[in-house]
Design a protein around this motif. Structure first.
Motif, short mmCIF file in Angstrom:
data_model
loop_
_atom_site.label_atom_id
_atom_site.label_comp_id
_atom_site.label_asym_id
_atom_site.label_seq_id
_atom_site.Cartn_x
_atom_site.Cartn_y
_atom_site.Cartn_z
N HIS A 41 0.86 -1.19 0.00
CA HIS A 41 0.00 0.00 0.00
C HIS A 41 0.90 1.24 0.00
O HIS A 41 1.18 1.82 1.05
N TRP A 42 1.31 1.64 -1.20
CA TRP A 42 2.31 2.69 -1.30
C TRP A 42 1.83 4.04 -0.82
O TRP A 42 2.62 4.86 -0.35
N TRP A 43 0.54 4.32 -0.92
CA TRP A 43 0.05 5.60 -0.44
C TRP A 43 0.19 5.69 1.08
O TRP A 43 0.46 6.77 1.63
N ILE A 44 0.04 4.54 1.77
CA ILE A 44 0.23 4.51 3.22
C ILE A 44 1.72 4.68 3.55
O ILE A 44 2.09 5.48 4.42
N SER A 45 2.56 3.94 2.85
CA SER A 45 4.00 4.01 3.08
C SER A 45 4.53 5.42 2.81
O SER A 45 5.34 5.96 3.58
N ASN A 46 4.07 6.03 1.75
CA ASN A 46 4.52 7.39 1.41
C ASN A 46 3.99 8.43 2.40
O ASN A 46 4.65 9.44 2.67
#
Length: 222
Positions: A100-105
């Motif tokens: 979940h890249w939006w969470i990681s970012n």
């Protein structure tokens, strides 16, 4: 002999299968996702602690600074080990939750914002900032109310809270995110009233007026 030969080939095949499976597992764990997220985590940790130490030397002089300014304790090391173990377990059994890249970012953005807030607090306060709570009023100790201190009374604590929780959101670690938020908040919930007791002793009504109009910077801590 034929039986032993067949048994040998069977064991060899099982061994090769295990090796290939292990290689595949290691490859999955140390994928692009893991390498990026773990690298970001290690860079964030190294930058935070080294910069804290160097800033302390810059502000107070090397002779007055000890390794305590690195802000590394036994409990902190345990927390880092726990979050890394959680990460490795989850990326092995539930690799999809790390994608979940939006969470990681979002977590990465919190790390950067938290660092900026904390470092602004240290630079703005100058010699009035220390990593240990002052229980005696020193001559150079001034009440700082300008800069970032116009908006929050304890920007260094606010920044650290955002930074620490951000590191776990960056790793997509749900358990550690909650644990870090609770533990760090609880630490400041106890520390802030204790520190402000001495600030009121040092600065009296000046601090009282300041505290009434400026929030602490830590949620639910007046």
């Amino acid at each position: 002999m034929s039986f032993l030969k067949d048994l040998w080939f069977d064991c060899e095949a099982q061994f090769m299968s295990l090796v290939l499976h292990s290689s595949s597992t290691i490859s999955e764990i140390f994928s692009y996702t893991a390498l990026r997220q773990l690298l970001q985590m290690f860079i964030a940790i190294m930058f935070f602690h080294v910069s804290e130490y160097l800033l302390a030397i810059t502000v107070h002089g090397k002779s007055k600074v000890t390794l305590k300014s690195l802000l590394i304790s036994k409990n902190y090391i345990v927390a880092i080990i726990f979050c890394l173990l959680e990460y490795l377990v989850e990326i092995y059994f539930f690799p999809h939750i790390k994608e979940h890249w939006w969470i990681s970012n979002l977590g990465l953005a919190m790390v950067v914002i938290g660092e900026i807030i904390r470092k602004l607090a240290i630079v703005t306060a100058g010699q009035s900032f220390t990593h240990l709570i002052k229980i005696y009023h020193e001559e150079h100790h001034r009440l700082v109310t300008h800069g970032i201190y116009r908006y929050v009374r304890h920007p260094s604590y606010c920044g650290f809270l955002i930074w620490s929780v951000g590191t776990q959101i960056m790793l997509c670690n749900p358990i550690s995110t909650i644990a870090f938020a609770i533990v760090v908040w609880r630490f400041f919930y106890v520390r802030i009233p204790y520190e402000e007791y001495f600030l009121r002793q040092f600065f009296g009504s000046q601090y009282e007026d300041y505290a009434k109009g400026v929030p602490s910077g830590v949620p639910f801590v007046k």
